[in-house]
Design a protein around this motif. Structure first.
Motif, PDB file in Angstrom:
ATOM      1  N   ALA A  33       0.829  -1.215   0.000  1.00 54.81           N
ATOM      2  CA  ALA A  33       0.000   0.000   0.000  1.00 54.81           C
ATOM      3  C   ALA A  33       0.863   1.265   0.000  1.00 54.81           C
ATOM      4  O   ALA A  33       0.529   2.260  -0.658  1.00 54.81           O
ATOM      5  CB  ALA A  33      -0.930  -0.005   1.214  1.00 54.81           C
ATOM      6  N   TYR A  34       1.970   1.228   0.718  1.00 55.76           N
ATOM      7  CA  TYR A  34       2.821   2.418   0.800  1.00 55.76           C
ATOM      8  C   TYR A  34       3.465   2.743  -0.547  1.00 55.76           C
ATOM      9  O   TYR A  34       3.439   3.891  -0.992  1.00 55.76           O
ATOM     10  CB  TYR A  34       3.906   2.241   1.861  1.00 55.76           C
ATOM     11  N   THR A  35       4.030   1.746  -1.208  1.00 53.98           N
ATOM     12  CA  THR A  35       4.663   2.021  -2.497  1.00 53.98           C
ATOM     13  C   THR A  35       3.621   2.410  -3.550  1.00 53.98           C
ATOM     14  O   THR A  35       3.907   3.195  -4.448  1.00 53.98           O
ATOM     15  CB  THR A  35       5.496   0.819  -2.983  1.00 53.98           C
ATOM     16  N   LEU A  36       2.405   1.880  -3.425  1.00 53.45           N
ATOM     17  CA  LEU A  36       1.330   2.307  -4.327  1.00 53.45           C
ATOM     18  C   LEU A  36       1.020   3.779  -4.109  1.00 53.45           C
ATOM     19  O   LEU A  36       0.897   4.552  -5.065  1.00 53.45           O
ATOM     20  CB  LEU A  36       0.078   1.461  -4.100  1.00 53.45           C
ATOM     21  N   THR A  64       8.834   1.020   2.924  1.00 56.75           N
ATOM     22  CA  THR A  64       8.106   1.496   4.105  1.00 56.75           C
ATOM     23  C   THR A  64       8.408   2.973   4.305  1.00 56.75           C
ATOM     24  O   THR A  64       9.430   3.480   3.822  1.00 56.75           O
ATOM     25  CB  THR A  64       8.530   0.746   5.381  1.00 56.75           C
ATOM     26  N   PRO A  65       7.539   3.683   5.029  1.00 55.80           N
ATOM     27  CA  PRO A  65       7.804   5.102   5.297  1.00 55.80           C
ATOM     28  C   PRO A  65       9.131   5.326   6.018  1.00 55.80           C
ATOM     29  O   PRO A  65       9.857   6.272   5.716  1.00 55.80           O
ATOM     30  CB  PRO A  65       6.618   5.522   6.173  1.00 55.80           C
ATOM     31  N   GLN A  66       9.464   4.454   6.970  1.00 51.95           N
ATOM     32  CA  GLN A  66      10.714   4.635   7.713  1.00 51.95           C
ATOM     33  C   GLN A  66      11.923   4.458   6.797  1.00 51.95           C
ATOM     34  O   GLN A  66      12.905   5.220   6.901  1.00 51.95           O
ATOM     35  CB  GLN A  66      10.795   3.650   8.874  1.00 51.95           C
ATOM     36  N   TRP A 133      -5.839  -0.971  -3.745  1.00 57.18           N
ATOM     37  CA  TRP A 133      -5.332  -1.755  -2.618  1.00 57.18           C
ATOM     38  C   TRP A 133      -6.452  -2.363  -1.781  1.00 57.18           C
ATOM     39  O   TRP A 133      -6.409  -3.528  -1.407  1.00 57.18           O
ATOM     40  CB  TRP A 133      -4.402  -0.917  -1.744  1.00 57.18           C
ATOM     41  N   TRP A 134      -7.464  -1.538  -1.461  1.00 57.46           N
ATOM     42  CA  TRP A 134      -8.535  -2.044  -0.597  1.00 57.46           C
ATOM     43  C   TRP A 134      -9.786  -2.459  -1.363  1.00 57.46           C
ATOM     44  O   TRP A 134     -10.791  -2.823  -0.758  1.00 57.46           O
ATOM     45  CB  TRP A 134      -8.874  -1.001   0.472  1.00 57.46           C
ATOM     46  N   ARG A 135      -9.722  -2.379  -2.689  1.00 62.91           N
ATOM     47  CA  ARG A 135     -10.822  -2.814  -3.547  1.00 62.91           C
ATOM     48  C   ARG A 135     -12.134  -2.124  -3.180  1.00 62.91           C
ATOM     49  O   ARG A 135     -13.217  -2.723  -3.147  1.00 62.91           O
ATOM     50  CB  ARG A 135     -10.971  -4.348  -3.490  1.00 62.91           C
ATOM     51  N   TYR A 136     -12.011  -0.852  -2.906  1.00 61.36           N
ATOM     52  CA  TYR A 136     -13.182  -0.019  -2.653  1.00 61.36           C
ATOM     53  C   TYR A 136     -13.615   0.577  -3.998  1.00 61.36           C
ATOM     54  O   TYR A 136     -12.756   0.987  -4.784  1.00 61.36           O
ATOM     55  CB  TYR A 136     -12.809   1.092  -1.665  1.00 61.36           C
ATOM     56  N   PRO A 137     -14.902   0.620  -4.314  1.00 62.34           N
ATOM     57  CA  PRO A 137     -15.332   1.108  -5.627  1.00 62.34           C
ATOM     58  C   PRO A 137     -15.211   2.629  -5.781  1.00 62.34           C
ATOM     59  O   PRO A 137     -16.181   3.331  -6.086  1.00 62.34           O
ATOM     60  CB  PRO A 137     -16.790   0.641  -5.708  1.00 62.34           C
TER      61      PRO A 137
END
Length: 214
Positions: A33-36, A64-66, A133-137
């Motif tokens: 999700a972060y790299t996306l 990662t963010p760190q 990433w979360w498959r939200y429409p």
């Protein structure tokens, strides 16, 4: 502005899109999700292919963010200097990475409001992340989708917000998850801005666009 197509015609169009490409995918390379999120933020006013070239050696080691904070702004710039507006984008990536570490335990939030609160993340970027990433429409309207929505009458509107609402209102629910991918890919490869490939278009007979190419 193109007139609004009726429900039956829109269902026919998306049935054809689905038959041609049952599981369309975004073209930005990412590993989580972060790299996306970073890839989409970098893609503003840049091509997906250009972003993928820039991140090819970055994401395998900075995921990662760190790790991004450890790399540092100048280190990031070395990877993305081929992308337009790279200095400003690098600043935003570092800022959003710090916020993710400080406020979200290093995780990318799955709320549109939280995503949009991050530096360099607008509604379109948030919608892409939510969808991919979360498959939200969620419907991320870019120039391709804006053009296709208006040309075809699937989702006409004078601005991206109106087109986004029109997609949500007009496209049947069972096509909503992949709608923005079908539309963006159709706009990118077929319904092009200057010379749409109308003769080979799978929805040519359903599209009311009057200036079809021969």
């Amino acid at each position: 502005m193109m007139r609004q197509l009726d429900y039956h015609t829109i269902r026919q169009i998306f049935t054809r899109f689905q038959e041609a490409d049952p599981a369309p995918k975004g073209e930005l390379d990412h590993v989580n999700a972060y790299t996306l999120l970073v890839a989409v933020a970098l893609s503003a006013q840049a091509t997906d292919a250009g972003v993928n070239r820039a991140t090819k050696d970055l994401f395998p080691v900075v995921d990662t963010p760190q790790k991004m904070l450890d790399l540092g702004e100048e280190g990031l710039i070395e990877h993305i200097r081929t992308i337009g507006l790279y200095r400003n984008k690098a600043k935003n990536v570092m800022k959003l990475s710090q916020i993710l570490v400080d406020d979200y335990g290093g995780e990318v939030p799955n709320s549109r409001a939280a995503l949009q609160s991050l530096p360099g993340v607008g509604r379109k970027t948030a919608n892409v992340v939510l969808n991919m990433w979360w498959r939200y429409p969620a419907q991320a309207v870019d120039t391709h989708i804006f053009r296709v929505g208006n040309r075809t009458g699937i989702a006409p509107g004078k601005n991206v917000d109106i087109v986004e609402r029109a997609i949500e209102d007009n496209i049947p629910a069972d096509f909503q998850l992949h709608a923005h991918h079908w539309l963006i890919l159709h706009g990118r490869y077929h319904c092009k801005a200057r010379k749409p490939l109308c003769p080979t278009c799978i929805i040519r007979d359903l599209c009311p666009f009057e200036e079809k190419t021969l």
